[in-house]
Design a protein around this motif. Structure first.
Motif, PDB file in Angstrom:
ATOM      1  N   ILE A  25      90.588  15.493  38.869  1.00  0.00           N
ATOM      2  CA  ILE A  25      91.116  14.125  38.941  1.00  0.00           C
ATOM      3  C   ILE A  25      90.805  13.368  37.653  1.00  0.00           C
ATOM      4  O   ILE A  25      91.672  12.688  37.089  1.00  0.00           O
ATOM      5  N   CYS A  26      89.569  13.505  37.172  1.00  0.00           N
ATOM      6  CA  CYS A  26      89.172  12.804  35.936  1.00  0.00           C
ATOM      7  C   CYS A  26      89.991  13.259  34.735  1.00  0.00           C
ATOM      8  O   CYS A  26      90.377  12.444  33.889  1.00  0.00           O
ATOM      9  N   GLU A  27      90.275  14.549  34.664  1.00  0.00           N
ATOM     10  CA  GLU A  27      91.080  15.082  33.554  1.00  0.00           C
ATOM     11  C   GLU A  27      92.513  14.583  33.606  1.00  0.00           C
ATOM     12  O   GLU A  27      93.222  14.606  32.594  1.00  0.00           O
ATOM     13  N   ASN A  28      92.948  14.157  34.796  1.00  0.00           N
ATOM     14  CA  ASN A  28      94.348  13.741  34.972  1.00  0.00           C
ATOM     15  C   ASN A  28      94.472  12.283  35.406  1.00  0.00           C
ATOM     16  O   ASN A  28      95.452  11.912  36.051  1.00  0.00           O
ATOM     17  N   TYR A  29      93.468  11.477  35.050  1.00  0.00           N
ATOM     18  CA  TYR A  29      93.502  10.053  35.376  1.00  0.00           C
ATOM     19  C   TYR A  29      94.821   9.404  34.954  1.00  0.00           C
ATOM     20  O   TYR A  29      95.368   8.560  35.655  1.00  0.00           O
ATOM     21  N   GLU A  30      95.316   9.775  33.768  1.00  0.00           N
ATOM     22  CA  GLU A  30      96.415   9.029  33.163  1.00  0.00           C
ATOM     23  C   GLU A  30      97.782   9.660  33.394  1.00  0.00           C
ATOM     24  O   GLU A  30      98.766   9.255  32.765  1.00  0.00           O
ATOM     25  N   ASN A  31      97.870  10.666  34.267  1.00  0.00           N
ATOM     26  CA  ASN A  31      99.183  11.161  34.672  1.00  0.00           C
ATOM     27  C   ASN A  31      99.251  11.183  36.202  1.00  0.00           C
ATOM     28  O   ASN A  31      98.299  10.800  36.875  1.00  0.00           O
ATOM     29  N   VAL A  32     100.351  11.627  36.750  1.00  0.00           N
ATOM     30  CA  VAL A  32     100.563  11.522  38.204  1.00  0.00           C
ATOM     31  C   VAL A  32      99.642  12.427  39.020  1.00  0.00           C
ATOM     32  O   VAL A  32      99.456  12.205  40.225  1.00  0.00           O
ATOM     33  N   LEU A  33      99.043  13.451  38.394  1.00  0.00           N
ATOM     34  CA  LEU A  33      98.209  14.378  39.155  1.00  0.00           C
ATOM     35  C   LEU A  33      96.899  13.749  39.611  1.00  0.00           C
ATOM     36  O   LEU A  33      96.408  14.048  40.708  1.00  0.00           O
ATOM     37  N   GLY A  34      96.306  12.907  38.782  1.00  0.00           N
ATOM     38  CA  GLY A  34      95.030  12.284  39.160  1.00  0.00           C
ATOM     39  C   GLY A  34      95.148  11.458  40.433  1.00  0.00           C
ATOM     40  O   GLY A  34      94.485  11.750  41.436  1.00  0.00           O
ATOM     41  N   PRO A  35      96.023  10.434  40.440  1.00  0.00           N
ATOM     42  CA  PRO A  35      96.209   9.658  41.673  1.00  0.00           C
ATOM     43  C   PRO A  35      96.718  10.510  42.830  1.00  0.00           C
ATOM     44  O   PRO A  35      96.323  10.310  43.981  1.00  0.00           O
ATOM     45  N   GLY A  36      97.595  11.485  42.525  1.00  0.00           N
ATOM     46  CA  GLY A  36      98.165  12.319  43.580  1.00  0.00           C
ATOM     47  C   GLY A  36      97.127  13.144  44.310  1.00  0.00           C
ATOM     48  O   GLY A  36      97.095  13.167  45.555  1.00  0.00           O
ATOM     49  N   VAL A  37      96.249  13.810  43.572  1.00  0.00           N
ATOM     50  CA  VAL A  37      95.208  14.630  44.200  1.00  0.00           C
ATOM     51  C   VAL A  37      94.176  13.748  44.896  1.00  0.00           C
ATOM     52  O   VAL A  37      93.658  14.105  45.958  1.00  0.00           O
ATOM     53  N   PHE A  38      93.888  12.587  44.316  1.00  0.00           N
ATOM     54  CA  PHE A  38      92.967  11.652  44.977  1.00  0.00           C
ATOM     55  C   PHE A  38      93.508  11.264  46.354  1.00  0.00           C
ATOM     56  O   PHE A  38      92.771  11.262  47.347  1.00  0.00           O
ATOM     57  N   MET A  39      94.812  10.962  46.431  1.00  0.00           N
ATOM     58  CA  MET A  39      95.418  10.579  47.707  1.00  0.00           C
ATOM     59  C   MET A  39      95.458  11.766  48.679  1.00  0.00           C
ATOM     60  O   MET A  39      95.387  11.582  49.891  1.00  0.00           O
TER      61      MET A  39
END
Length: 254
Positions: free
Chosen positions: A169-183
């Motif tokens: 998630i941290c590596e992808n904070y700034e693309n759609v994967l970070g928020p997506g995996v968090f959700m």
């Protein structure tokens, strides 16, 4: 020279257009999907909105279109959410079988499904712990030994899993994967809650992550729920103390 610049502009426009177009091609070995409609849907204001659709014909389907921005979407069959994927520029390949679902061909989809595969491998190791515990019981191992060993191995595996999910998630904070995996993590709870690990992820995130509408709404609701739970626990504790104080004189009188 004017002709050269005109050609250059047309070339740049062509590249820009290609970068915003997507093509999805899919194959399925699941015979029951033949003749079914598949939909790409995105979540908007709590509702699933259809972005594209296709019919499965002889185990194949395809979709294509243009994008204003990269989106995290889900592939649906009727109202059933089958799999997540990223709708981004390029050729996206989907494979559906009875045992595995994969999406590949574009950078974020390749990254997402590398994560999905590794997470699935960790989940399998968690399941294997249960089988290992059952075998130890059948082998007559001392229950206390089993309890300590299982607790140690389970804690180690969960720490490893949480660290992996957090780092992704941290590596992808700034693309759609970070928020997506968090959700996706959040969907494991019956209602919005925040664990210490989730609090840490949000606390260390940049504003683009914190201000994502889905993240912002979830975190707000989770904090409200946790505040309500805490208030209820305090009320319950006070009620138990009062009940205990009332019962003591009666017990003393007897």
């Amino acid at each position: 020279m004017i002709k050269f610049y005109s050609s250059l502009i047309l070339f740049i426009l062509a590249l820009t257009s290609c970068s915003k177009s997507y093509k999805v091609t899919g194959v399925s070995s699941v015979s029951s999907l033949d003749g079914k409609m598949l939909y790409l849907k995105t979540s908007h204001n709590g509702q699933w909105v259809t972005v594209d659709s296709a019919e499965v014909i002889h185990g194949e389907f395809s979709m294509k279109g243009s994008l204003d921005s990269v989106q995290l979407v889900s592939l649906f069959m009727d109202d059933e959410n089958i799999m997540p994927m990223v709708l981004e520029g390029g050729n996206i390949e989907i494979s559906i079988s009875n045992t595995k679902l994969t999406v590949k061909g574009t950078p974020l989809n390749d990254k997402l499904y590398a994560f999905v595969d590794k997470k699935a491998s960790m989940d399998t190791r968690v399941e294997e712990l249960g089988r290992k515990e059952a075998k130890m019981i059948l082998d007559g191992v001392d229950p206390e030994v089993i309890k300590k060993q299982m607790a140690k191995e389970s804690d180690k595996l969960m720490t490893e899993m949480n660290a992996y999910v957090k780092s992704f998630i941290c590596e992808n904070y700034e693309n759609v994967l970070g928020p997506g995996v968090f959700m996706m993590m959040c969907s494991n709870f019956p209602y919005p809650l925040m664990t210490p690990a989730m609090e840490d992820i949000v606390k260390s995130s940049p504003n683009c992550f914190k201000n994502n509408p889905l993240i912002k709404e979830y975190v707000t609701k989770a904090h409200e729920n946790m505040q309500s739970i805490q208030e209820y626990q305090i009320m319950q504790h006070n009620a138990e103390q009062q009940a205990s104080m009332v019962s003591r004189p009666a017990a003393s009188a007897n």
